[in-house]
Design an enzyme around this catalytic site. Structure first.
Site, PDB file in Angstrom:
ATOM      1  N   PRO A 135       0.767  -1.251   0.000  1.00 40.23           N
ATOM      2  CA  PRO A 135       0.000   0.000   0.000  1.00 40.23           C
ATOM      3  C   PRO A 135       0.799   1.303   0.000  1.00 40.23           C
ATOM      4  O   PRO A 135       0.788   2.070   0.959  1.00 40.23           O
ATOM      5  CB  PRO A 135      -0.841  -0.128   1.268  1.00 40.23           C
ATOM      6  N   CYS A 136       1.441   1.582  -1.119  1.00 41.48           N
ATOM      7  CA  CYS A 136       2.204   2.828  -1.240  1.00 41.48           C
ATOM      8  C   CYS A 136       1.281   4.047  -1.268  1.00 41.48           C
ATOM      9  O   CYS A 136       1.739   5.168  -1.011  1.00 41.48           O
ATOM     10  CB  CYS A 136       3.107   2.788  -2.457  1.00 41.48           C
TER      11      CYS A 136
END
Length: 174
Positions: A135-136
Site C-alpha cells: 500500500p504505497c
C-alpha cells in the site's frame, strides 16, 4: 519467464505479473514504471492460481473488505533497500497513512543508522511494483501533501477514501 494477466478495477485496467508461483507485479494502466521490475519475456497466461488468488484479494479490497497481505505470495523485484521500504509499507494499517519521513526514521532504526533520507524512501515507494496490495498509496508528505503516487494522485485519493481516510486536510502537490 514471466506471465501476465489482467484485472478490471474501479481504478481502471490492471496488469498482473508472476513468475508462475508468486505475484511479481501489479500495475494500473498508465502507471509510472509500468513493468519496470520484470526482466525478460512476458507471456499472457491469465489462469495461474496466483492470479486467481490476487483477483479474489482485489475483489474483496475494492468491495470495502480488509484482506490480509499475508494471504498472497509476493515476490517484488528490487534492491535490499527497496524491499525493506516495501516491507514497512505492508505494516501500515488499512485506513491509516504515514509519511516518507516516518518510514525513513523506522528504517534507520531497524538498520542501526542515525538517519535515513526521506527522499530515498520516496524513490523506493514510487517504484513499488505491486500497487494497492503493497500500500504505497498510504504514504503522504510530511506537510500533508498527497505527492508521490505513480498511479496518479486521483487514484491515490480514491484508494484512501475507499479505506475511510478523510482526505480533506491533505494538499495537492504543485
Amino acid at each position: 519467464m514471466f506471465y501476465t494477466g489482467a484485472y478490471n478495477s474501479p481504478l481502471g485496467s490492471m496488469t498482473l505479473a508472476s513468475d508462475g508461483d508468486a505475484l511479481a507485479g501489479l500495475w494500473i494502466e498508465g502507471q509510472k514504471y509500468f513493468a519496470a521490475t520484470v526482466q525478460g519475456e512476458m507471456e499472457q497466461k491469465s489462469d495461474l492460481p496466483v492470479f486467481a488468488r490476487t483477483r479474489q484479494w482485489l475483489d474483496e479490497y475494492f468491495a470495502g473488505g480488509r484482506p490480509a497481505i499475508t494471504g498472497l505470495p509476493l515476490a517484488p523485484a528490487g534492491s535490499r533497500f527497496r524491499k525493506a521500504v516495501w516491507a514497512i509499507l505492508c505494516e501500515i494499517p488499512y485506513g491509516s497513512y504515514t509519511t516518507y519521513g516516518e518510514i525513513a526514521r523506522k528504517l534507520a532504526a531497524r538498520t542501526g543508522k542515525n538517519s535515513m533520507s526521506g527522499q530515498a524512501v520516496g524513490g523506493a515507494v514510487g517504484h513499488n511494483p505491486i500497487s494497492v496490495i503493497i500500500p504505497c498509496h498510504r504514504v503522504v508528505g510530511s506537510n500533508g501533501s498527497l505527492t508521490g503516487y505513480a498511479g496518479g494522485i486521483d487514484r491515490k485519493i480514491k484508494l484512501l477514501e475507499l479505506e475511510g481516510v478523510d482526505c480533506s486536510g491533505f494538499s495537492m502537490p504543485r
